[in-house]
Write an enzyme that holds these catalytic residues in place. Structure first.
Site, PDB file in Angstrom:
ATOM      1  N   LYS A   1       0.859  -1.188   0.000  1.00 24.56           N
ATOM      2  CA  LYS A   1       0.000   0.000   0.000  1.00 24.56           C
ATOM      3  C   LYS A   1       0.897   1.240   0.000  1.00 24.56           C
ATOM      4  O   LYS A   1       1.968   1.229   0.627  1.00 24.56           O
ATOM      5  CB  LYS A   1      -0.894  -0.053   1.241  1.00 24.56           C
TER       6      LYS A   1
ATOM      7  N   SER B   1      -9.487   1.370   3.429  1.00 26.32           N
ATOM      8  CA  SER B   1      -8.699   2.219   2.568  1.00 26.32           C
ATOM      9  C   SER B   1      -7.712   1.446   1.689  1.00 26.32           C
ATOM     10  O   SER B   1      -7.186   1.995   0.715  1.00 26.32           O
ATOM     11  CB  SER B   1      -7.908   3.240   3.390  1.00 26.32           C
TER      12      SER B   1
ATOM     13  N   SER C   1      -9.672  -1.058   7.470  1.00 26.60           N
ATOM     14  CA  SER C   1      -9.112  -0.809   6.134  1.00 26.60           C
ATOM     15  C   SER C   1      -8.386  -1.982   5.496  1.00 26.60           C
ATOM     16  O   SER C   1      -8.034  -1.919   4.312  1.00 26.60           O
ATOM     17  CB  SER C   1      -8.171   0.401   6.171  1.00 26.60           C
TER      18      SER C   1
END
Lengths: 62, 462
Positions: free
Chosen positions: B74, B149, B173
């Site tokens: 990420k 997220s 997330s």
């Protein structure tokens, strides 16, 4: 600044800090404040008054 | 193909790391236009790393199951010399000169970095509908959100672009995109995996963990990452277990708690039924199912929101004066955090231990709790609300209401595939365990995975 004993006038708080905020900011805060107000009696009931768990040293061993 | 399957193929010389990496890069090249899962692809360095790991294997140097496995990070995991933007203009020029601990450990274990996965701006949301870099799209239906997220991580893994993608989880997330994209997602115990070198959102709520195509793949990733890190003093000294579940797992003697309150309220029928079927499956595999009443989750979620609003505003305030550079959703949350008084934050923190202790008592009777991960499957990109049982809710708050409180507790939790809704979108089963019980948590998840094939399903377009 306070509309009543429990509810903050968030727009006034923001204005006092020089912030111009919209209903999108204040409406969720009003709801959140009401939800948290309902929890406040439990803070004294469920937590040790002398304790604050953000101490310079951890009390428990990891 | 899973990590463990690829690891076996590498050792059988049926494939090389370079070939695995080249295939991932081919899939990224073919699919990223549709899914927008990657912000930055580091193809050349990935192929170089892969060739080096192939050379090691040829010389008899074997770093373990992650040796030569291509993965994604990420875009909030700092990596030396590679832009790390948090999918935000606030970090658009940030090129770290150091590696985060997670990448140091994964790299040492043999992982090949394919690039940086897209995400919700600043990790502060669940749609990954990013105003600056475009929305991440769900490979199961490109009109739907992948969750967030860590949306790019979920999309990349389910689309075959990476064998694993790292995510971060401050209020769901990792687990939301795992559920929406039909992958396994693991949020370890707070302090189990170092946060050093990861751009923060909520200082006391952030957790780092993998999204993978199987439970055992996440187990080997956790094995590589877990442990004390002197550069992150919130990491634990607790011993690191052997997390990889054995081949055949019995659930005899395992007690699985099913909440009577909150977790099945206002849940789409498809999601509730899918989770109930997994619980029945667990019973058929020998588990004892225990009805439990859990502490007040709505109250815990309120505590979570106050803590996150304040901590995130603190993080963001280093960028004061640049509020116009963030998306409208982020700006609203930032301003809310600025307005909340310190007394509210401190009182929320004071309640945290109370809730932790109350939750620990639940685990006197059960090994894990089983709940839906989210109350619905993924919805359309751009929909700000979701209606469940006639009640319209904010999509972010509805989607995270079974998860965000667990971040306050710091307990480990997973999401695994458990079925599909009437529109063909994946659904997730959440399992929650007591602190540092990842070994048991992964065993239960693996037993259920072994008895189903939901995790083998791939998006119809692939």
């Amino acid at each position: 600044m306070m509309t009543n004993r429990m509810q903050t006038d968030w727009k006034a708080v923001a204005a006092a800090r020089g912030m111009n905020v919209s209903e999108k900011v204040t409406a969720p805060l009003e709801a959140l404040e009401s939800q948290f107000a309902a929890l406040k009696p439990s803070i004294d009931r469920f937590t040790e008054p002398v304790s604050m768990y953000m101490l310079p040293f951890e009390g428990d061993s990891k | 193909m899973t990590i463990l399957e690829a690891a076996a193929a590498l050792r059988a010389k049926k494939v090389s790391s370079r070939e695995l990496t080249a295939e991932c890069l081919r899939i990224i090249d073919a699919g990223n236009g549709a899914y927008n899962a990657f912000l930055n692809v580091t193809g050349e360095s990935a192929l170089r790393e892969a060739a080096a790991f192939d050379g090691e294997l040829a010389r008899g140097i074997d770093r373990g199951p992650l040796h030569g496995i291509p993965i994604a990070l990420k875009d909030l995991f700092c990596t030396r010399g590679v832009a790390t933007t948090c999918a935000s203009l606030l970090y658009k020029d940030f090129v770290p000169d150091y590696d985060c601990t997670v990448w140091e450990k994964l790299s040492a274990a043999g992982c090949v970095m394919l690039g940086k996965a897209h995400q919700h701006e600043l990790a502060y949301g669940v749609t990954s509908n990013n105003p600056h870099y475009g929305p991440v799209r769900n490979p199961w239906n490109v009109a739907r959100v992948p969750g967030g997220s860590s949306g790019g991580s979920g999309a990349a893994v389910t689309a075959g672009m990476a064998f694993m993608a790292m995510g971060s989880d401050t209020g769901g997330s990792i687990r939301v995109p795992a559920a929406f994209c039909n992958t396994f997602g693991l949020k370890p115990t707070f302090g189990r995996v170092s946060k050093f070198g990861v751009l923060p959102l909520g200082y006391t709520l952030d957790h780092m963990g993998p999204l993978t195509r199987s439970v055992r793949d996440s187990a080997v990733c956790l094995q590589a990452m877990a442990g004390r890190d002197e550069r992150d003093e919130t990491t634990s000294f607790a011993p690191v277990d052997n997390y990889l579940p054995s081949g055949a797992i019995s659930l005899k003697g395992v007690h699985i708690g099913v909440p009577l309150n909150y977790y099945f309220d206002r849940v789409d029928a498809d999601a509730a039924n899918a989770v109930r079927k997994m619980i029945a499956l667990a019973a058929s595999l020998g588990a004892t199912i225990v009805d439990v009443t859990v502490p007040d989750i709505a109250a815990l979620n309120t505590v979570a929101r106050i803590i996150l609003l304040c901590e995130a505003a603190t993080v963001l305030n280093q960028f004061a004066g640049r509020e116009h550079e963030v998306g409208a959703d982020i700006r609203v949350l930032w301003e809310q955090g600025l307005l909340l008084p310190a007394t509210e934050y401190i009182n929320a923190q004071r309640l945290r231990r109370h809730f932790r202790d109350a939750f620990l008592r639940v685990f006197d009777y059960v090994d894990v709790l089983a709940t839906p991960t989210t109350p619905t499957g993924a919805k359309k990109i751009g929909d700000p609300t979701v209606t469940i049982e006639g009640v319209e809710e904010d999509f972010r708050l509805a989607t995270t209401r079974f998860m965000r409180g667990i971040n306050v507790l710091g307990f480990p939790a997973t999401s695994q595939p458990c079925g599909f809704d009437g529109e063909g979108m994946p659904l997730g089963l959440q399992l929650i365990a007591r602190p540092f019980a990842e070994k048991r948590l992964l065993e239960v998840a693996a037993a259920l995975e072994d008895a189903t094939d939901f995790h083998r399903h791939t998006p119809p377009s692939l």
